[in-house]
Design a protein around this motif. Sequence first.
Motif: not given
Length: 378
Positions: A282-286, A254, A278-279, A258, A275
């Motif tokens: 974001a899903d990786n962070e979650i 990740h 970026g999504f 990034t 987008e």
Amino acid sequence: MRTRSFIQERIMPFEKDKRRGPHGPEESLRNDLIALARDEGLLNPQVSRHFGGMGLSHLGKAVVLEASGYSMLGPVAMNCAAPDEGNMHLVEQVATDAQKEHWLRPMTEGRTRSCFCMTEPAPGAGSDPSALRTTAQKRGDHFVINGRKWLITGVEGAAYAIIMAKTIVDGEDVGATMFLVDLPAKGFTISRILDTMDSSFSGGHAVVEIEDLEVPETDVLGTVGKGFQYAQVRLVPARLTHCMRWLGAAHRAHDIATEYAARREAFGVPLAQHEGVGFMLADNEIDLHMTRLGIRHCAWLLDQGERGSAESSMIKVQASEAVFRIADRAVQILGGMGVTQETEVERIFRDVRAFRIYDGPSEVHRWTIARRLVRRLS
């Protein structure tokens, strides 16, 4: 954190070492890495201080093993990679004092490796351990073992094996037993090394033929007939430590994705500002956050003296699938770079795929979880 700094500064430079082959790090590379960790006082986070370990709680291990996994060479360096990590835990919990001195101490000192021989080719034991076909016949003061094992991790170069076998005493099946066997041994033959997707385990994965292997009864691990009980002693925490290490590797993938998305431009702006990319970030962070919480909750339960069987099954499914999603997204974000060996992401992607299979496939764990739900209603 000390472990993360050690991994980044001392271990990651070895990732391009030519001794890092398709069947895992060669012994000379492993020895070099272990020497570095020894100098830093970072060997054996999973072992008690009495045997030269860090003596960490399960929750403490969750932090340190995640940091070790930031490089797939990190667990090798810190002597907490599979299968040795699980074997050290098992031997320390079950073995006699004499067995610990003979088999455990050399391993915690980083001088030896081990393997765990349970999995068999069809129709033998795989996801269903009750299908165990390898036998150990009691003859006087020793046992004679016959059988075939496969996908045995780390057996090439291992100093000893823990062998699981169906035990026959006076013609009666008394259950599975674990045996400690010094290697090499007459009657224990590596017939071939398997070519596999993953490449991070020392010694690779092999097929083993066991023919009239004689083991003295003094080398039984624990009590005759309690092999499956001891397997749970090993497997519950071991599947959790797998989750810890692979979470670190997923975090690395990740971070690489990034950084790339922040500097690589497409259509006039950095990728991260699109987008679709970026999504994915974001899903990786979650996924990273939720997996870390699940691991640490299960680790906390084990520290409270709970068995944690249900929780370890759930987090094993969640973690194995989440870290694969993270690695897959990282490949996608990197684009053409992601399918090359220019970064660690390609290797992480290949290696982490197998985690959905070993230590229990996701389907078996889901089946077990569902059975528990139904039993609550009866």
